[in-house]
Design an enzyme around this catalytic site. Structure first.
Site, PDB file in Angstrom:
ATOM      1  N   PHE A  18     -11.070  -0.627   4.700  1.00  0.00           N
ATOM      2  CA  PHE A  18     -12.087  -0.170   5.653  1.00  0.00           C
ATOM      3  C   PHE A  18     -11.524   0.922   6.591  1.00  0.00           C
ATOM      4  O   PHE A  18     -11.955   2.079   6.559  1.00  0.00           O
ATOM      5  CB  PHE A  18     -12.579  -1.406   6.418  1.00  0.00           C
ATOM      6  N   GLY A  43      -9.267  -4.444  -0.183  1.00  0.00           N
ATOM      7  CA  GLY A  43     -10.046  -3.198  -0.077  1.00  0.00           C
ATOM      8  C   GLY A  43     -10.900  -2.987  -1.314  1.00  0.00           C
ATOM      9  O   GLY A  43     -11.016  -3.873  -2.164  1.00  0.00           O
ATOM     10  N   ASP A  63       1.832  -2.931  -4.983  1.00  0.00           N
ATOM     11  CA  ASP A  63       1.932  -3.937  -3.923  1.00  0.00           C
ATOM     12  C   ASP A  63       3.057  -3.492  -2.983  1.00  0.00           C
ATOM     13  O   ASP A  63       4.224  -3.457  -3.381  1.00  0.00           O
ATOM     14  CB  ASP A  63       2.255  -5.298  -4.569  1.00  0.00           C
ATOM     15  N   SER A  82      -2.765  -4.721   4.796  1.00  0.00           N
ATOM     16  CA  SER A  82      -2.698  -6.138   5.175  1.00  0.00           C
ATOM     17  C   SER A  82      -4.086  -6.748   5.049  1.00  0.00           C
ATOM     18  O   SER A  82      -5.067  -6.098   5.417  1.00  0.00           O
ATOM     19  CB  SER A  82      -2.253  -6.304   6.634  1.00  0.00           C
ATOM     20  N   ALA A 121       0.043  -0.230  11.736  1.00  0.00           N
ATOM     21  CA  ALA A 121      -1.264  -0.725  12.198  1.00  0.00           C
ATOM     22  C   ALA A 121      -1.070  -2.186  12.593  1.00  0.00           C
ATOM     23  O   ALA A 121      -1.065  -3.081  11.750  1.00  0.00           O
ATOM     24  CB  ALA A 121      -2.306  -0.604  11.088  1.00  0.00           C
ATOM     25  N   TYR A 152      -1.191 -14.282  10.035  1.00  0.00           N
ATOM     26  CA  TYR A 152      -1.552 -12.896  10.391  1.00  0.00           C
ATOM     27  C   TYR A 152      -0.891 -12.491  11.708  1.00  0.00           C
ATOM     28  O   TYR A 152      -0.188 -11.484  11.792  1.00  0.00           O
ATOM     29  CB  TYR A 152      -3.065 -12.808  10.487  1.00  0.00           C
ATOM     30  N   ARG A 192     -16.255 -10.995   9.084  1.00  0.00           N
ATOM     31  CA  ARG A 192     -16.193 -10.013  10.159  1.00  0.00           C
ATOM     32  C   ARG A 192     -17.505 -10.133  10.914  1.00  0.00           C
ATOM     33  O   ARG A 192     -18.586 -10.042  10.330  1.00  0.00           O
ATOM     34  CB  ARG A 192     -16.055  -8.591   9.613  1.00  0.00           C
TER      35      ARG A 192
HETATM   36  P1  NAD Z   1      -8.979  -3.970   4.865  1.00  0.00           P
HETATM   37  O1  NAD Z   1      -8.744  -5.299   4.236  1.00  0.00           O
HETATM   38  O2  NAD Z   1     -10.297  -3.325   4.646  1.00  0.00           O
HETATM   39  O3  NAD Z   1      -7.833  -2.963   4.446  1.00  0.00           O
HETATM   40  C1  NAD Z   1      -6.525  -3.357   4.157  1.00  0.00           C
HETATM   41  C2  NAD Z   1      -6.103  -2.687   2.860  1.00  0.00           C
HETATM   42  O4  NAD Z   1      -4.758  -3.074   2.548  1.00  0.00           O
HETATM   43  C3  NAD Z   1      -6.961  -3.108   1.669  1.00  0.00           C
HETATM   44  O5  NAD Z   1      -7.406  -1.971   0.964  1.00  0.00           O
HETATM   45  C4  NAD Z   1      -6.024  -3.969   0.810  1.00  0.00           C
HETATM   46  O6  NAD Z   1      -6.333  -3.916  -0.564  1.00  0.00           O
HETATM   47  C5  NAD Z   1      -4.686  -3.345   1.152  1.00  0.00           C
HETATM   48  N1  NAD Z   1      -3.549  -4.267   0.952  1.00  0.00           N
HETATM   49  C6  NAD Z   1      -3.410  -5.527   1.430  1.00  0.00           C
HETATM   50  N2  NAD Z   1      -2.222  -6.029   1.055  1.00  0.00           N
HETATM   51  C7  NAD Z   1      -1.608  -5.067   0.310  1.00  0.00           C
HETATM   52  C8  NAD Z   1      -0.361  -4.979  -0.351  1.00  0.00           C
HETATM   53  N3  NAD Z   1       0.523  -6.001  -0.346  1.00  0.00           N
HETATM   54  N4  NAD Z   1      -0.049  -3.838  -1.010  1.00  0.00           N
HETATM   55  C9  NAD Z   1      -0.915  -2.794  -1.036  1.00  0.00           C
HETATM   56  N5  NAD Z   1      -2.116  -2.812  -0.404  1.00  0.00           N
HETATM   57  C10 NAD Z   1      -2.449  -3.944   0.246  1.00  0.00           C
HETATM   58  O7  NAD Z   1      -8.684  -4.157   6.433  1.00  0.00           O
HETATM   59  P2  NAD Z   1      -8.926  -3.143   7.636  1.00  0.00           P
HETATM   60  O8  NAD Z   1      -9.884  -3.770   8.540  1.00  0.00           O
HETATM   61  O9  NAD Z   1      -9.178  -1.784   7.131  1.00  0.00           O
HETATM   62  O10 NAD Z   1      -7.496  -3.207   8.319  1.00  0.00           O
HETATM   63  C11 NAD Z   1      -6.528  -2.184   8.131  1.00  0.00           C
HETATM   64  C12 NAD Z   1      -5.323  -2.464   8.998  1.00  0.00           C
HETATM   65  O11 NAD Z   1      -5.705  -2.460  10.374  1.00  0.00           O
HETATM   66  C13 NAD Z   1      -4.679  -3.815   8.725  1.00  0.00           C
HETATM   67  O12 NAD Z   1      -3.280  -3.693   8.795  1.00  0.00           O
HETATM   68  C14 NAD Z   1      -5.195  -4.679   9.847  1.00  0.00           C
HETATM   69  O13 NAD Z   1      -4.292  -5.702  10.159  1.00  0.00           O
HETATM   70  C15 NAD Z   1      -5.334  -3.681  10.973  1.00  0.00           C
HETATM   71  N6  NAD Z   1      -6.365  -4.105  11.953  1.00  0.00           N
HETATM   72  C16 NAD Z   1      -7.686  -4.050  11.641  1.00  0.00           C
HETATM   73  C17 NAD Z   1      -8.621  -4.465  12.579  1.00  0.00           C
HETATM   74  C18 NAD Z   1     -10.118  -4.418  12.310  1.00  0.00           C
HETATM   75  O14 NAD Z   1     -10.891  -4.803  13.188  1.00  0.00           O
HETATM   76  N7  NAD Z   1     -10.568  -3.962  11.177  1.00  0.00           N
HETATM   77  C19 NAD Z   1      -8.205  -4.952  13.820  1.00  0.00           C
HETATM   78  C20 NAD Z   1      -6.841  -5.019  14.074  1.00  0.00           C
HETATM   79  C21 NAD Z   1      -5.931  -4.571  13.136  1.00  0.00           C
END
Ligand code: NAD
Length: 324
Positions: A18, A43, A63, A82, A121, A152, A192
């Site tokens: 996202f 994702g 990965d 993540s 992040a 987490y 979410r």
């Molecule tokens: P998301 O799940 O949409 O995106 C995370 C991406 O990481 C996904 O595309 C997933 O496939 C990829 N991924 C996960 N583990 C992996 C691995 N081992 N190897 C390769 N790819 C991997 O989540 P998001 O909401 O876009 O979050 C992105 C980042 O921002 C994360 O690190 C999250 O902790 C941080 N974050 C997000 C929010 C929020 O509100 N969305 C808030 C705080 C922090």
């Protein structure tokens, strides 16, 4: 293409997620080549399908926790991979810890080898259920180390500690974005709060509120969050920076606002509270304003309007596909 960035080529882990997909878009828009590294565990390919034809964009399916190789030089590494929502890190607890631990280490090593800037992040979850309100970056947090969400919270706390230690020991330029709840188009409804409410409202279902609904959040529009992450990248600032919106709202009021923006008259249904769910969440963004000149631009109402509109368009498109 001319560039208005100091970077030439960036690695974005989790670029198929996202927030990562917005970061990839914004980097490409400013003339930076992007290598997106993702294993699509949470994702979705559709988030970046519009970027795949761009010759400056490449996708490496790997990965991050296992390590990965990038050919050619890079001058920015953004570690965003993540699982990031409650059902996802409940489903992938060990993977969540590994991507925060060894995953962060591999990304730091890549930045070190390449002489690149590194940005992590991180999350407001490092503050846990905060005893200080609003939360500034000096607050150390109130986290249950063995609760169901600890995989987490603690992975991100470890990742922050590792980032700071690695930066000091190896002289790598590092930055940390403490991201608060973000929302917007492309966010999955499962687990979410805002996208969940929108899906329920558009399906004509009651909006499910965990607990009494008095707990607060300060949702930030995803494009604003991505701009904040990139502002950290473009600075040389080395300490954590809160990236979030200061407009605090209770979950119940958020549900009512979604109904109003979507133009539906849905019922609110109160269900079991989430374990260790924080009561209050609002960032102090003084540091982001002072050090980066960053603040969110999109109001909650406008962000909700755009997100509802996008969810409606997606539904119409999938209805059309089913009819064909
Ligand atoms: P998301 O799940 O949409 O995106 C995370 C991406 O990481 C996904 O595309 C997933 O496939 C990829 N991924 C996960 N583990 C992996 C691995 N081992 N190897 C390769 N790819 C991997 O989540 P998001 O909401 O876009 O979050 C992105 C980042 O921002 C994360 O690190 C999250 O902790 C941080 N974050 C997000 C929010 C929020 O509100 N969305 C808030 C705080 C922090």
């Amino acid at each position: 293409m001319s560039t208005n960035s100091r970077f030439h080529r960036a690695v974005v882990t989790g670029g198929g997620g996202f927030l990562g997909s917005y970061v990839c878009e914004q980097l490409l828009d400013s003339g930076v080549e992007v290598v997106c590294v993702d294993n699509f565990s949470t994702g979705h390919r559709s988030y970046i399908s519009h970027l795949v034809g761009d010759s400056r964009f490449s996708l490496l399916e790997a990965d991050v926790s296992q390590g990965f190789e990038v050919t050619g030089s890079v001058d920015l590494v953004l570690h965003m991979a993540s699982p990031a929502s409650i059902p996802e890190f409940y489903r992938l607890p060990i993977e969540t810890m590994l991507v925060g631990g060894p995953g962060t280490y591999h990304c730091l090593q890549l930045a070190h080898r390449q002489g690149a800037r590194f940005v992590l992040a991180s999350t407001s979850e490092v503050y846990g259920d905060p005893l200080k309100h609003p939360q500034d970056e000096e607050y150390w947090g109130n986290v249950n180390p063995i609760g169901p969400r600890s995989v987490y919270d603690e992975a991100k706390r470890y990742a922050e500690a590792l980032t700071i230690a690695y930066g000091k020991q190896h002289g790598v330029s590092v930055g940390i974005a403490r991201i608060f709840n973000s929302y917007g188009p492309r966010m999955r409804p499962d687990g979410r709060v805002i996208s969940g409410f929108i899906a329920q409202a558009l399906d004509g279902l009651p909006l499910e509120i965990h607990g009494d609904g008095e707990q607060t959040r300060s949702p930030c529009y995803g494009e604003d969050t991505a701009r904040g992450i990139l502002a950290i990248a473009h600075s040389d600032y080395g300490l954590p920076v809160n990236i979030g919106n200061t407009q605090e709202v209770s979950i119940k009021d958020l549900a009512l606002m979604v109904c109003e923006v979507a133009g539906v008259d849905a019922e609110l249904k109160y269900i079991e509270a989430d374990a260790d769910d924080p009561r209050q969440r609002r960032p102090d963004i003084t540091r982001a304003k002072r050090e980066l000149g960053w603040a969110p631009r999109i109001s909650l109402r406008e962000g909700l309007r755009r997100t509802v509109e996008s969810a409606r368009r997606e539904r119409q498109a999938s209805d059309r596909e089913e009819e064909q």
